[in-house]
Design a protein around this motif. Structure first.
Motif, mmCIF file in Angstrom:
data_model
loop_
_atom_site.group_PDB
_atom_site.id
_atom_site.type_symbol
_atom_site.label_atom_id
_atom_site.label_comp_id
_atom_site.label_asym_id
_atom_site.label_seq_id
_atom_site.Cartn_x
_atom_site.Cartn_y
_atom_site.Cartn_z
ATOM 1 N N ASP A 20 47.080 37.529 25.675
ATOM 2 C CA ASP A 20 46.485 39.082 25.011
ATOM 3 C C ASP A 20 47.208 40.527 25.653
ATOM 4 O OD1 ASP A 20 45.566 39.556 22.182
ATOM 5 O OD2 ASP A 20 43.579 39.764 23.225
ATOM 6 N N ALA A 21 47.536 40.121 26.749
ATOM 7 C CA ALA A 21 47.592 41.521 27.562
ATOM 8 C C ALA A 21 49.188 41.196 28.197
ATOM 9 C CB ALA A 21 46.309 42.535 28.111
ATOM 10 N N PRO A 22 49.827 41.196 27.372
ATOM 11 C CA PRO A 22 51.180 40.938 28.983
ATOM 12 C C PRO A 22 51.749 42.271 29.439
ATOM 13 C CG PRO A 22 51.606 40.467 26.280
ATOM 14 C CD PRO A 22 50.145 40.731 25.937
ATOM 15 N N GLY A 23 52.044 41.386 30.631
ATOM 16 C CA GLY A 23 52.815 42.714 31.569
ATOM 17 C C GLY A 23 51.770 43.218 33.179
ATOM 18 N N VAL A 24 49.601 42.209 32.120
ATOM 19 C CA VAL A 24 48.742 42.798 33.735
ATOM 20 C C VAL A 24 48.599 41.738 34.409
ATOM 21 C CG1 VAL A 24 46.250 43.268 33.299
ATOM 22 C CG2 VAL A 24 47.920 44.752 31.831
ATOM 23 N N ARG A 25 48.008 41.701 35.213
ATOM 24 C CA ARG A 25 48.397 40.798 36.350
ATOM 25 C C ARG A 25 47.091 41.155 37.675
ATOM 26 N NH1 ARG A 25 53.495 38.406 38.499
ATOM 27 N NH2 ARG A 25 54.180 36.770 36.704
ATOM 28 N N LEU A 26 46.071 40.746 36.698
ATOM 29 C CA LEU A 26 44.761 41.293 37.391
ATOM 30 C C LEU A 26 44.468 40.836 39.098
ATOM 31 C CD1 LEU A 26 42.543 43.849 36.758
ATOM 32 C CD2 LEU A 26 41.450 41.871 36.194
ATOM 33 N N ILE A 27 44.080 41.466 40.064
ATOM 34 C CA ILE A 27 43.679 40.663 41.408
ATOM 35 C C ILE A 27 41.856 40.938 41.043
ATOM 36 C CG2 ILE A 27 42.791 40.868 43.648
ATOM 37 C CD1 ILE A 27 45.999 42.562 43.510
ATOM 38 N N THR A 28 41.399 39.644 41.102
ATOM 39 C CA THR A 28 39.884 39.439 41.527
ATOM 40 C C THR A 28 39.282 38.217 41.631
ATOM 41 O OG1 THR A 28 38.416 38.651 39.949
ATOM 42 C CG2 THR A 28 40.434 37.972 39.509
ATOM 43 N N ASN A 29 38.532 38.164 42.664
ATOM 44 C CA ASN A 29 38.135 36.941 43.101
ATOM 45 C C ASN A 29 37.765 35.790 42.187
ATOM 46 O OD1 ASN A 29 36.698 39.473 44.537
ATOM 47 N ND2 ASN A 29 37.640 37.585 45.638
ATOM 48 N N LEU A 30 37.974 34.601 42.311
ATOM 49 C CA LEU A 30 37.223 33.421 41.748
ATOM 50 C C LEU A 30 36.110 32.687 41.917
ATOM 51 C CD1 LEU A 30 40.550 31.761 41.065
ATOM 52 C CD2 LEU A 30 39.596 33.653 39.330
ATOM 53 N N VAL A 31 35.370 32.347 41.074
ATOM 54 C CA VAL A 31 34.005 31.976 41.497
ATOM 55 C C VAL A 31 33.333 30.826 40.925
ATOM 56 C CG1 VAL A 31 32.255 33.848 42.216
ATOM 57 C CG2 VAL A 31 31.746 33.712 39.877
ATOM 58 N N ASP A 32 32.819 30.089 41.610
ATOM 59 C CA ASP A 32 31.926 28.726 41.436
ATOM 60 C C ASP A 32 32.958 27.897 40.986
ATOM 61 O OD1 ASP A 32 29.555 30.011 40.904
ATOM 62 O OD2 ASP A 32 29.517 30.430 39.307
ATOM 63 N N ILE A 33 33.692 28.089 42.079
ATOM 64 C CA ILE A 33 34.708 26.674 41.738
ATOM 65 C C ILE A 33 35.325 25.564 43.250
ATOM 66 C CG2 ILE A 33 36.521 28.406 42.308
ATOM 67 C CD1 ILE A 33 38.394 26.288 40.415
ATOM 68 N N GLU A 34 35.678 24.024 43.191
ATOM 69 C CA GLU A 34 35.713 24.221 44.233
ATOM 70 C C GLU A 34 37.413 24.715 44.850
ATOM 71 O OE1 GLU A 34 33.720 22.517 46.630
ATOM 72 O OE2 GLU A 34 32.233 22.607 45.430
ATOM 73 N N THR A 35 37.259 24.806 46.670
ATOM 74 C CA THR A 35 38.791 25.182 46.653
ATOM 75 C C THR A 35 40.092 24.122 46.305
ATOM 76 O OG1 THR A 35 38.458 24.956 48.416
ATOM 77 C CG2 THR A 35 38.165 27.506 48.063
ATOM 78 N N ASP A 36 39.645 23.154 46.258
ATOM 79 C CA ASP A 36 40.917 21.958 46.310
ATOM 80 C C ASP A 36 41.146 21.453 44.656
ATOM 81 O OD1 ASP A 36 38.171 20.958 45.581
ATOM 82 O OD2 ASP A 36 38.817 19.122 47.257
ATOM 83 N N ALA A 37 39.873 22.269 43.901
ATOM 84 C CA ALA A 37 40.540 22.234 42.478
ATOM 85 C C ALA A 37 40.353 22.672 41.155
ATOM 86 C CB ALA A 37 38.677 22.145 41.813
#
Ligand code: ZN
Length: 139
Positions: A88-105
């Motif tokens: 919905d916002a072409p050209g935007v890339r946001l650095i963030t933290n991902l939570v509630d997920i196993e790293t191998d998933a």
């Protein structure tokens, strides 16, 4: 991030506090940009507004931090830093933290949505939660 974030980010944090994801949008050339700038990086006009978008992003890339540079984060490892794109916002890339997920998933292109329920206004930190696919059966 409170110590380093400038006023130009305030509309982003205000939107997050209201349960919305907003990015700077140029009314002149109709393009988004990130991070916030006084003038549009595409056409150099100052006709910029903050537009709310569908907050579901797509994971472009990520890394799993095992040994943080800052010892203050030692008790949070491992943690995931992701780079999200938004249809919905072409050209935007946001650095963030991902939570509630196993790293191998974690997978390229997986959907992730803002964890507004975890948003902390004092810390100004908006994390995202991937929409995990069901585990594949080996049977
Ligand atoms: Zn523009």
């Amino acid at each position: 991030m409170t110590e380093t974030a400038g006023d130009e980010f305030q509309p982003f944090w205000d939107a997050a506090a209201a349960g919305e994801l907003r990015f700077p949008f140029c009314r002149s050339c109709q393009k988004f940009h990130w991070y916030p700038m006084i003038r549009c990086p595409h056409c150099n006009t100052a006709d910029i507004s903050w537009r709310a978008i569908d907050p579901t992003g797509s994971l472009y890339s990520w890394t799993v931090v095992q040994r943080p540079f800052d010892a203050a984060f030692n008790d949070r490892t491992p943690y995931v830093v992701g780079l999200l794109e938004f249809p919905d916002a072409p050209g935007v890339r946001l650095i963030t933290n991902l939570v509630d997920i196993e790293t191998d998933a974690i997978e390229f292109g997986m959907a992730a949505a803002p964890a507004f329920d975890l948003y902390d206004t004092a810390e100004s930190r908006l994390m995202f939660r991937p929409n995990v696919k069901p585990a594949r059966s080996l049977e």
